[in-house]
Design an enzyme around this catalytic site. Structure first.
Site, PDB file in Angstrom:
ATOM      1  N   THR A  98      -9.681  -4.985   1.905  1.00 21.30           N
ATOM      2  CA  THR A  98     -10.561  -5.544   2.935  1.00 21.30           C
ATOM      3  C   THR A  98     -11.230  -4.489   3.811  1.00 21.30           C
ATOM      4  OG1 THR A  98      -8.629  -5.727   4.362  1.00 21.30           O
ATOM      5  CG2 THR A  98      -9.223  -7.693   3.108  1.00 21.30           C
ATOM      6  N   ASP A 111       0.809  -1.220   0.000  1.00 23.63           N
ATOM      7  CA  ASP A 111       0.000   0.000   0.000  1.00 23.63           C
ATOM      8  C   ASP A 111       0.841   1.268   0.000  1.00 23.63           C
ATOM      9  OD1 ASP A 111      -2.198  -1.687   0.085  1.00 23.63           O
ATOM     10  OD2 ASP A 111      -2.278  -1.649   2.275  1.00 23.63           O
ATOM     11  N   HIS A 119      -4.564  -1.936  -5.855  1.00 23.90           N
ATOM     12  CA  HIS A 119      -3.808  -0.766  -6.304  1.00 23.90           C
ATOM     13  C   HIS A 119      -4.790   0.333  -6.724  1.00 23.90           C
ATOM     14  CE1 HIS A 119      -0.160  -3.580  -7.259  1.00 23.90           C
ATOM     15  NE2 HIS A 119      -0.507  -3.564  -5.998  1.00 23.90           N
ATOM     16  N   THR A 120      -4.693   1.462  -6.044  1.00 19.51           N
ATOM     17  CA  THR A 120      -5.676   2.529  -6.255  1.00 19.51           C
ATOM     18  C   THR A 120      -5.152   3.570  -7.235  1.00 19.51           C
ATOM     19  OG1 THR A 120      -6.184   2.232  -3.933  1.00 19.51           O
ATOM     20  CG2 THR A 120      -7.195   4.129  -5.018  1.00 19.51           C
ATOM     21  N   GLY A 149       0.210   1.550  -7.308  1.00 21.97           N
ATOM     22  CA  GLY A 149      -0.758   1.708  -8.387  1.00 21.97           C
ATOM     23  C   GLY A 149      -0.690   3.085  -9.010  1.00 21.97           C
ATOM     24  N   SER A 191      -7.584  -1.171   1.019  1.00 22.58           N
ATOM     25  CA  SER A 191      -8.473  -1.111  -0.152  1.00 22.58           C
ATOM     26  C   SER A 191      -8.992  -2.494  -0.505  1.00 22.58           C
ATOM     27  CB  SER A 191      -7.789  -0.481  -1.361  1.00 22.58           C
ATOM     28  OG  SER A 191      -6.486  -0.089  -1.108  1.00 22.58           O
ATOM     29  N   ASN A 215      -5.092 -10.316  -3.658  1.00 23.82           N
ATOM     30  CA  ASN A 215      -4.765  -9.735  -2.346  1.00 23.82           C
ATOM     31  C   ASN A 215      -4.185  -8.333  -2.540  1.00 23.82           C
ATOM     32  OD1 ASN A 215      -2.546 -10.978  -3.579  1.00 23.82           O
ATOM     33  ND2 ASN A 215      -1.593 -11.631  -1.672  1.00 23.82           N
ATOM     34  N   ARG A 222      -5.511   0.452   8.643  1.00 27.66           N
ATOM     35  CA  ARG A 222      -4.080   0.121   8.574  1.00 27.66           C
ATOM     36  C   ARG A 222      -3.374   0.591   9.834  1.00 27.66           C
ATOM     37  NH1 ARG A 222      -3.793   2.531   2.494  1.00 27.66           N
ATOM     38  NH2 ARG A 222      -4.682   0.746   1.410  1.00 27.66           N
ATOM     39  N   LYS A 246       2.673  10.300  -0.670  1.00 28.77           N
ATOM     40  CA  LYS A 246       1.898  10.781   0.492  1.00 28.77           C
ATOM     41  C   LYS A 246       2.646  11.761   1.385  1.00 28.77           C
ATOM     42  CE  LYS A 246      -1.776   7.867   1.207  1.00 28.77           C
ATOM     43  NZ  LYS A 246      -2.559   6.784   1.743  1.00 28.77           N
ATOM     44  N   ASP A 275       2.177  14.805   1.345  1.00 29.13           N
ATOM     45  CA  ASP A 275       1.141  15.762   1.739  1.00 29.13           C
ATOM     46  C   ASP A 275       0.458  15.374   3.053  1.00 29.13           C
ATOM     47  OD1 ASP A 275       0.296  13.668  -0.215  1.00 29.13           O
ATOM     48  OD2 ASP A 275      -1.715  14.321   0.358  1.00 29.13           O
TER      49      ASP A 275
HETATM   50  P1  GDP Z   1      -0.636   0.209  -3.560  1.00 33.47           P
HETATM   51  O1  GDP Z   1      -1.251  -1.058  -3.093  1.00 33.47           O
HETATM   52  O2  GDP Z   1       0.829   0.286  -3.288  1.00 33.47           O
HETATM   53  O3  GDP Z   1      -0.953   0.524  -4.991  1.00 33.47           O
HETATM   54  O4  GDP Z   1      -1.289   1.368  -2.671  1.00 33.47           O
HETATM   55  P2  GDP Z   1      -2.868   1.532  -2.328  1.00 33.47           P
HETATM   56  O5  GDP Z   1      -3.548   2.001  -3.548  1.00 33.47           O
HETATM   57  O6  GDP Z   1      -3.367   0.307  -1.660  1.00 33.47           O
HETATM   58  O7  GDP Z   1      -2.795   2.636  -1.200  1.00 33.47           O
HETATM   59  C1  GDP Z   1      -2.262   3.900  -1.452  1.00 33.47           C
HETATM   60  C2  GDP Z   1      -3.364   4.955  -1.205  1.00 33.47           C
HETATM   61  O8  GDP Z   1      -2.768   6.227  -1.189  1.00 33.47           O
HETATM   62  C3  GDP Z   1      -4.394   5.014  -2.292  1.00 33.47           C
HETATM   63  O9  GDP Z   1      -5.623   5.376  -1.728  1.00 33.47           O
HETATM   64  C4  GDP Z   1      -3.881   6.115  -3.227  1.00 33.47           C
HETATM   65  O10 GDP Z   1      -4.919   6.759  -3.948  1.00 33.47           O
HETATM   66  C5  GDP Z   1      -3.270   7.048  -2.225  1.00 33.47           C
HETATM   67  N1  GDP Z   1      -2.101   7.811  -2.706  1.00 33.47           N
HETATM   68  C6  GDP Z   1      -1.087   7.417  -3.510  1.00 33.47           C
HETATM   69  N2  GDP Z   1      -0.148   8.383  -3.594  1.00 33.47           N
HETATM   70  C7  GDP Z   1      -0.586   9.411  -2.835  1.00 33.47           C
HETATM   71  C8  GDP Z   1      -0.037  10.697  -2.470  1.00 33.47           C
HETATM   72  O11 GDP Z   1       1.056  11.079  -2.880  1.00 33.47           O
HETATM   73  N3  GDP Z   1      -0.789  11.466  -1.615  1.00 33.47           N
HETATM   74  C9  GDP Z   1      -2.005  11.064  -1.136  1.00 33.47           C
HETATM   75  N4  GDP Z   1      -2.644  11.872  -0.305  1.00 33.47           N
HETATM   76  N5  GDP Z   1      -2.528   9.863  -1.444  1.00 33.47           N
HETATM   77  C10 GDP Z   1      -1.828   9.055  -2.263  1.00 33.47           C
HETATM   78  P1  IMO Z   2      -0.749  -4.232  -2.218  1.00 41.10           P
HETATM   79  O1  IMO Z   2      -0.251  -4.799  -3.550  1.00 41.10           O
HETATM   80  C1  IMO Z   2      -1.052  -4.609   2.133  1.00 41.10           C
HETATM   81  C2  IMO Z   2      -0.884  -8.683   3.748  1.00 41.10           C
HETATM   82  C3  IMO Z   2      -2.177  -9.064   4.430  1.00 41.10           C
HETATM   83  C4  IMO Z   2      -1.636 -10.013   5.489  1.00 41.10           C
HETATM   84  C5  IMO Z   2      -0.516 -10.736   4.754  1.00 41.10           C
HETATM   85  C6  IMO Z   2      -0.913 -12.088   4.184  1.00 41.10           C
HETATM   86  O2  IMO Z   2      -2.054  -3.561  -2.316  1.00 41.10           O
HETATM   87  O3  IMO Z   2       0.334  -3.422  -1.591  1.00 41.10           O
HETATM   88  P2  IMO Z   2      -2.412 -12.822   2.108  1.00 41.10           P
HETATM   89  O4  IMO Z   2      -3.867 -12.610   1.844  1.00 41.10           O
HETATM   90  O5  IMO Z   2      -1.510 -12.244   1.083  1.00 41.10           O
HETATM   91  O6  IMO Z   2      -2.066 -14.247   2.421  1.00 41.10           O
HETATM   92  O7  IMO Z   2      -2.141 -12.001   3.500  1.00 41.10           O
HETATM   93  O8  IMO Z   2      -0.129  -9.886   3.694  1.00 41.10           O
HETATM   94  N1  IMO Z   2      -1.032  -8.177   2.359  1.00 41.10           N
HETATM   95  C7  IMO Z   2      -1.047  -6.889   2.034  1.00 41.10           C
HETATM   96  N2  IMO Z   2      -1.029  -5.779   2.813  1.00 41.10           N
HETATM   97  N3  IMO Z   2      -1.087  -4.488   0.786  1.00 41.10           N
HETATM   98  C8  IMO Z   2      -1.085  -5.590   0.008  1.00 41.10           C
HETATM   99  O9  IMO Z   2      -1.015  -5.554  -1.333  1.00 41.10           O
HETATM  100  C9  IMO Z   2      -1.103  -6.864   0.621  1.00 41.10           C
HETATM  101  N4  IMO Z   2      -1.118  -8.116   0.156  1.00 41.10           N
HETATM  102  C10 IMO Z   2      -1.062  -8.917   1.229  1.00 41.10           C
HETATM  103  O10 IMO Z   2      -2.808  -7.937   4.991  1.00 41.10           O
HETATM  104  O11 IMO Z   2      -1.052  -9.270   6.533  1.00 41.10           O
HETATM  105 MG    MG Z   3      -2.804  -1.726  -1.874  1.00 41.52          MG
END
Ligand code: GDP
Ligand code: IMO
Ligand code: MG
Length: 431
Positions: A302, A13, A41-42, A17, A300, A38, A306, A332, A334
């Site tokens: 579940t 996270d 990506h947002t 994405g 995002s 699992n 966090r 992030k 900001d």
């Molecule tokens: P990923 O799994 O690594 O792709 O990350 P996620 O999408 O699960 O979580 C990142 C969250 O932060 C998402 O809601 C994004 O829209 C948001 N995000 C990404 N970059 C930035 C940033 O620079 N600033 C802010 N405020 N939000 C961000």
């Molecule tokens: P992105 O790509 C955050 C975590 C789960 C749990 C552990 C094992 O969005 O960054 P699983 O279902 O994979 O067997 O769970 O791994 N986990 C993540 N946490 N972002 C993810 O993916 C994750 N993918 C798995 O929360 O702790």
């Molecule tokens: Mg994610």
């Protein structure tokens, strides 16, 4: 550079994405090479939010080839749902542009049932998985009883293997896990539909990628999760069931070592993790709550809140070493606005000794105490800044210190969730 891998450097996270979506503008092919749904990506594009789990985050740019490689585990029902949703929102119009490796393994309903039943039985020591069956699917791959998309080509043989698997899994579900069995007949019917819907996307994605690279096309590899969730290099057993770093590109996409030009590490300006396991720089109390709300830190995949912590450069150096990072995209920034002072974890202390790397024995991460350095914060809104020079001096100082202590140069800085809310210092495809 022509081939770039984006990898998460924390516990997932980090904003992979968003950065993949941004870089995809310059790429021809975008590839997922490990993990399954699992991942979440947002992307925020033109004010619209998209959450991609299996389809590569290049899908919002028309005309790009999106590849789901052999190293992924794919829940076919989830993939169909995601494709339908993207089509409904006017994306993925050309089916020829989405390619799915016929060697990728399928996540089956019994994998999900086993994942959930095991977690329920673990109670307090649960891993906190997403419950999507990822671990059990990778287990079956390794024990050579997994079902691949390739198996769908002969449905009679597929049905036989599936029924054999269901018999074994149902014994395990009923007798060991005391959980409800699954119905083979129902799964067979689901898989008939899967075959009709997904066969058009299947192909040899390793050959596709070799040809793209040979033709000088730009290829972007999209890592899922993060290094601290890596099955080998993370906080085992509180990890996911795949390798999440750049090394997984070769096995997981079927690309030769040496064909990868660059690794871009994605890191959040602070740290988060979902699920159980050690987290040395975790913060508790009001500040954690503030950052959770300001940063919208709710999973995002579940919806779980966090856990929040300060930036940890011990882990950053671990991730940099394992991945040979060319640069860091820090997201992030900001969200830290208004927090003063800011802390950066520079080392750990354990039994009176200072460690600048994770102490030998990963279990010791439960016991270490973080050593912090304090830096001044800033109050100015930075969401409209598009260059380092526009940032307040203390924000620049924070970035420099993170980069210096992580041992990796900064390539990008995120100042908002939208695609354009990014300071691009150096784009790897243009370097
Ligand atoms: P990923 O799994 O690594 O792709 O990350 P996620 O999408 O699960 O979580 C990142 C969250 O932060 C998402 O809601 C994004 O829209 C948001 N995000 C990404 N970059 C930035 C940033 O620079 N600033 C802010 N405020 N939000 C961000
Ligand atoms: P992105 O790509 C955050 C975590 C789960 C749990 C552990 C094992 O969005 O960054 P699983 O279902 O994979 O067997 O769970 O791994 N986990 C993540 N946490 N972002 C993810 O993916 C994750 N993918 C798995 O929360 O702790
Ligand atoms: Mg994610």
């Amino acid at each position: 550079m022509k081939t770039v891998a984006v990898v998460g450097s924390q516990w997932g996270d980090e904003g992979k994405g968003k950065i993949v979506d941004l870089l995809a503008a310059d790429a021809d092919v975008i590839v997922r090479f490990q993990g399954g749904n699992n991942a979440a990506h947002t992307l925020v594009v033109n004010g619209e939010k998209f959450i991609l789990r299996l389809v590569p985050a290049g899908a919002l740019h028309a005309g790009k080839v999106c590849v789901i490689g052999n190293g992924t585990v794919v829940d076919p029902i989830a993939l169909i749902g995601e494709i339908d949703e993207l089509k409904r929102r006017n994306h993925l119009k050309d089916d020829g542009l989405l390619r799915l490796s016929y060697d990728a393994h399928m996540v089956m309903p019994y994998h999900r049932a086993i994942d959930r039943a095991r977690e329920a039985r673990l109670g307090k020591s649960a891993i906190g998985t997403t419950g999507f069956g990822i671990g059990p699917a990778y287990e079956d791959k390794m024990s050579r009883m997994g079902l691949r998309f390739d198996d769908l080509s002969n449905f009679a043989a597929f049905k036989e293997k599936l029924e054999r698997n269901v018999r074994e899994k149902n014994l395990y579900l009923k007798l060991v896990l005391k959980a409800k069995p699954v119905s083979a007949a129902e799964i067979v019917e689901q898989m008939r539909k899967v075959r009709t819907r997904l066969t058009r996307y299947l192909g040899d994605t390793s050959v596709l990628l070799a040809e793209a690279i040979a033709a000088g096309q730009r290829v972007l590899f999209e890592g899922a999760h993060g290094v601290m969730l890596d099955i080998d290099h993370g906080t085992y057993p509180y990890v996911t069931s795949s390798n999440c770093g750049a090394s997984a590109v070769f096995g997981g996409a079927g690309v030769a070592p040496g064909k990868l030009d660059c690794v871009l590490g994605i890191t959040k300006a602070y740290t988060t993790r979902v699920g159980g396991g050690p987290f040395p720089s975790e913060m508790k109390g009001k500040l954690a709550e503030t950052l959770r709300v300001e940063g919208d830190e709710f999973g995002s995949a579940t919806g779980r809140p966090r856990r929040i912590g300060w930036y940890d450069t011990v882990l950053a150096r671990h991730a940099a070493r394992l991945n040979g990072m060319w640069g860091l995209a820090l997201t992030k920034l900001d969200v830290l606005t208004g927090i003063d002072p800011l802390k950066i974890c520079v080392a750990y202390e354990l039994r009176g000794r200072r460690y600048s790397e994770i102490p030998p024995g990963r279990h010791l991460l439960e016991k270490v105490k973080p050593i912090y350095e304090e830096l001044p914060g800033w109050r100015e809104d930075i969401t409209q800044t598009r260059s380092l020079a526009e940032l307040p001096a203390s924000a620049r100082r924070y970035l420099n210190r993170v980069s210096e202590l992580s041992g990796v140069k900064l390539a990008m800085v995120g100042v908002g969730a939208a695609r354009e809310a990014t300071i691009v210092i150096e784009n790897p495809f243009r370097a």
